[in-house]
Enzyme design. Structure first.
Site, PDB file in Angstrom:
ATOM      1  N   GLY A 144       9.405  40.951 -22.118  1.00  0.00           N
ATOM      2  CA  GLY A 144       8.200  41.612 -22.592  1.00  0.00           C
ATOM      3  C   GLY A 144       7.007  41.023 -21.884  1.00  0.00           C
ATOM      4  O   GLY A 144       6.633  41.447 -20.792  1.00  0.00           O
ATOM      5  N   SER A 157       9.853  36.855  -8.624  1.00  0.00           N
ATOM      6  CA  SER A 157       8.842  37.894  -8.436  1.00  0.00           C
ATOM      7  C   SER A 157       8.889  38.473  -7.018  1.00  0.00           C
ATOM      8  O   SER A 157       8.353  39.548  -6.773  1.00  0.00           O
ATOM      9  CB  SER A 157       7.463  37.322  -8.725  1.00  0.00           C
ATOM     10  OG  SER A 157       7.139  36.354  -7.747  1.00  0.00           O
ATOM     11  N   GLU A 182      -4.563  49.558 -15.570  1.00  0.00           N
ATOM     12  CA  GLU A 182      -3.917  50.041 -16.782  1.00  0.00           C
ATOM     13  C   GLU A 182      -4.648  49.519 -18.016  1.00  0.00           C
ATOM     14  O   GLU A 182      -4.955  50.258 -18.942  1.00  0.00           O
ATOM     15  CB  GLU A 182      -2.460  49.564 -16.792  1.00  0.00           C
ATOM     16  CG  GLU A 182      -1.755  49.784 -18.117  1.00  0.00           C
ATOM     17  CD  GLU A 182      -0.319  49.249 -18.108  1.00  0.00           C
ATOM     18  OE1 GLU A 182       0.226  49.038 -17.000  1.00  0.00           O
ATOM     19  OE2 GLU A 182       0.234  49.037 -19.188  1.00  0.00           O
ATOM     20  N   GLY A 209      -9.588  54.295 -52.743  1.00  0.00           N
ATOM     21  CA  GLY A 209      -8.298  54.906 -53.061  1.00  0.00           C
ATOM     22  C   GLY A 209      -7.943  56.022 -52.095  1.00  0.00           C
ATOM     23  O   GLY A 209      -6.779  56.193 -51.708  1.00  0.00           O
ATOM     24  N   ALA A 234       0.632  46.967 -23.348  1.00  0.00           N
ATOM     25  CA  ALA A 234      -0.076  46.585 -22.117  1.00  0.00           C
ATOM     26  C   ALA A 234      -0.494  45.122 -22.152  1.00  0.00           C
ATOM     27  O   ALA A 234      -1.563  44.755 -21.682  1.00  0.00           O
ATOM     28  CB  ALA A 234      -1.285  47.470 -21.852  1.00  0.00           C
ATOM     29  N   GLY A 235       0.352  44.285 -22.727  1.00  0.00           N
ATOM     30  CA  GLY A 235       0.036  42.863 -22.830  1.00  0.00           C
ATOM     31  C   GLY A 235      -0.537  42.594 -24.206  1.00  0.00           C
ATOM     32  O   GLY A 235      -1.468  43.266 -24.628  1.00  0.00           O
TER      33      GLY A 235
END
Lengths: 425, 258
Positions: A170, A217, A281, A379, A402-403
């Site tokens: 993630g 990476s 993004e 309410g 997105a983080g």
């Protein structure tokens, strides 16, 4: 959410700045490559007009009853895609020759805000489509790929998505386990992707996978997946707290053959495509919580002025006035931050800190505003006949997708660490 | 084959969704800081002109000219008209005296435009939602000596340069036919106007807009009406509730409604 991820430790540290400018510019880079060639920054009048046009569309096409039914049924409003396509919303940053408008990121933020104001979930799916997929292809696709995919995506005939996150990757997205192996004529893709916005509907998906699993990476390659490719399926639609109707799915790749013609960027250089997309993004997604905050005021303001207790409108009580003032200030400050960051990008400078900062600030404030809206409605705020509850459930997503807020704080902190690297003694 | 050269007059009015307020001096409705849009009936006129063009494959509609007399801001409304499909626009700047133009003055102005621009069909809203005068179309037809069909709910182009117009009248529909040139005014059920798409808005910025002033026309714009005072309608009084149908009938009889 197509990227609940978002930083690779090794990568951020190594992200290079081509020319050493003054210290204040160290963390910024020129954004000319983040726009199409014919882009000219829009005037503020253009942007005001744009907002009005989008509002005209949302008033007609996404009235409150429709937004409520999308939430209630948890069904993706597919018909909205052709409508947004013909209105011209789906290719705000894309080249004109493929049906886009080349209006840049300020414009994209405005469209995103107004759609999110009408429906948070349609806004989220809109951003996954128009920013994560369309803009990613615009910036990184070849002319042939753009010709093949963009017209259908921009007209709304096709739905787009982007897939980074996995079950166990993630925030630490670079640890992804999906792999692609070179075979004759292309790649053989295997693995799964998780929390993919528009995943269940998507016709075109930008996917990242490890082409050299041992190289971290530096071993990631990006490619375009198409619905119908053998071995590509969506396992399930996730049952979410909010953003219902913006479908989120788990994608499965079983020996999917992806021709070289669908590869984006260079082999093993996918992480460049991935990371550069993340700033933009976050920037465009930061307009989502802005729209939700505006929706909070749209709901709360008339209510507190019409609802009378003790013989006066409840809005005439100072404790309610304090909440109204706070909500207004939070929205205004967050909007100013997003638009300042977007304007800087349109004028040529991307600041990673501000792209992360804009969505961090806006998303936290949106959840607060939604909570205050429920409180103002009492309410009536707690029952689902009014949209206050939906606004809260939708707002919460932006602290995660997105983080997470925490990853965004890390991103900002590390940007400072990098700027001051030479002062560490 | 007859070629249509259409004039579509449009007016910038307070947006239909805004609740109008009377200004402090009680001389008019407050317009400063209020959202303004194209008069909804004019959207219908424009949409019908564009549909006439789209319905007939041959180039039967050669030109759609959008016209507006109003403040400089009326140019925004004309841009919208061009984004919806008008080919070009003509703006007559009235400075700040927008509300001073009465239907007869507008009709005279339109007559000049019709003659100057060689029009053979004028499609205009049956009324504007601000003044609700509902006179301009009829006055224009009278000044020009043209046929007119008001409150159109359907417009068909026939052979030989004739139009068949279905009009909404009390108790039903009335179908009229006439030869061009002609004035048509539009009613709500005629069509459903499209909204201007972003790409078309961009293209509209490149379409030509001619700008003129009232003084360019040799017309007397003297006001014939004087507004003495504008007041809000009295607030609606709450009604009473009845228990059942019998009570309702009794109550209606008491009020003399039955």
């Amino acid at each position: 959410m197509s990227s609940l991820l978002v930083l690779s430790r090794s990568l951020l540290a190594r992200r290079t700045v081509p020319v050493v400018l003054s210290r204040s510019l160290l963390c910024s880079r020129f954004a000319s490559t983040k726009h199409t060639p014919n882009f000219k920054p829009p005037t503020s009048e253009d942007l005001v007009e744009l907002r009005e046009r989008v509002r005209e569309f949302t008033k007609r096409e996404i009235p409150e009853e429709f937004a409520a039914s999308v939430d209630r049924t948890n069904a993706f409003p597919g018909e909205m895609w052709a409508k947004m396509g013909s209105a011209g919303f789906l290719g705000i940053t894309a080249e004109e020759e493929y049906g886009g408008l080349e209006l840049g990121y300020q414009a994209h933020c405005i469209v995103m805000e107004e759609i999110s104001r009408a429906s948070g979930s349609i806004g989220l799916s809109y951003a996954a489509h128009s920013q994560l997929c369309v803009n990613q292809l615009t910036l990184n696709g070849t002319a042939e790929q753009k010709q093949r995919f963009l017209p259908g995506l921009i007209s709304g005939e096709k739905v787009g998505a982007l897939a980074m996150s996995e079950h166990s990757s993630g925030s630490d997205v670079v640890s992804m386990k999906s792999t692609c192996k070179k075979v004759d004529g292309g790649w053989l893709l295997n693995g799964t992707k998780m929390w993919i916005t528009n995943g269940p509907e998507a016709d075109v998906v930008v996917v990242y996978a490890k082409s050299e699993p041992t190289k971290g990476s530096k071993g990631i390659t990006a490619m375009i997946l198409e619905k119908g490719m053998k071995g590509f399926s969506c396992a399930r639609k996730l049952d979410k707290l909010g953003m219902r109707g913006s479908n989120t799915g788990e994608l499965i790749f079983e020996d999917v053959f992806v021709p070289f013609g669908n590869q984006i960027g260079e082999t093993n250089r996918g992480v460049k495509v991935l990371m550069e997309g993340l700033d933009l993004e976050r920037l465009v997604l930061s307009a989502g919580p802005l729209g939700i905050m505006q929706a909070c005021l749209d709901v709360a303001l008339p209510y507190v002025h019409q609802r009378k207790q003790f013989g006066i409108p409840i809005a005439h009580n100072q404790l309610i006035q304090a909440k109204l003032a706070d909500m207004h200030i939070k929205l205004s400050a967050a909007r100013a931050y997003t638009h300042a960051a977007a304007r800087a990008v349109d004028e040529g400078t991307i600041d990673t800190k501000d792209c992360a900062g804009a969505i961090l600030f806006a998303s936290d404030r949106a959840t607060e505003c939604a909570l205050d809206t429920i409180q103002c409605l009492g309410g009536n705020g707690y029952v689902n006949e009014l949209p206050a509850g939906r606004l809260l459930r939708d707002a919460k997503l932006y602290e995660i997708g997105a983080g997470t807020t925490q990853v965004r704080q890390i991103v900002i902190g590390r940007a400072f660490n990098k700027e001051f690297a030479d002062q560490v003694i | 084959m007859t070629v249509l050269r259409i004039l579509v007059p449009v007016k910038r009015v307070i947006d239909y969704a805004v609740k109008p307020r009377v200004n402090a001096s009680r001389t008019a409705v407050e317009t400063t800081g209020v959202k303004m849009s194209m008069n909804p009936f004019d959207e219908l006129s424009l949409e019908e002109s564009v549909r006439l063009r789209e319905r007939h494959t041959s180039k039967i509609v050669s030109d759609i000219l959008a016209f507006s007399a109003g403040p400089t801001k009326a140019q925004d409304t004309l841009r919208t008209a061009m984004a919806m499909g008008a080919d070009r626009a003509l703006h007559v700047d009235t400075g700040t005296s927008e509300s001073d133009l009465e239907p007869l003055a507008v009709a005279k102005l339109l007559r000049e435009v019709v003659n100057g621009e060689d029009r053979n069909l004028v499609i205009l809203g049956k009324q504007s939602i601000d003044d609700d005068s509902g006179q301009t179309g009829q006055m224009l037809a009278g000044l020009l000596g043209w046929s007119q069909a008001t409150q159109a709910s359907k417009v068909e182009l026939l052979e030989g340069g004739r139009l068949r117009v279905t009009k909404e009248v009390d108790g039903g529909e009335e179908v009229v036919e006439a030869a061009l040139p002609m004035v048509v005014t539009t009613d709500l059920r005629l069509n459903e106007p499209r909204y201007a798409s972003l790409p078309n808005i961009m293209k509209a910025k490149k379409k030509p807009m001619e700008k003129k002033k009232l003084s360019d026309y040799n017309i007397e714009f003297k006001k014939r009406l004087e507004t003495i005072q504008v007041v809000e309608p009295a607030p609606r009084k709450g009604g009473g509730k009845v228990e059942n149908v019998d009570d309702l009938i009794v109550r209606l009889k008491e009020l003399g409604a039955l």
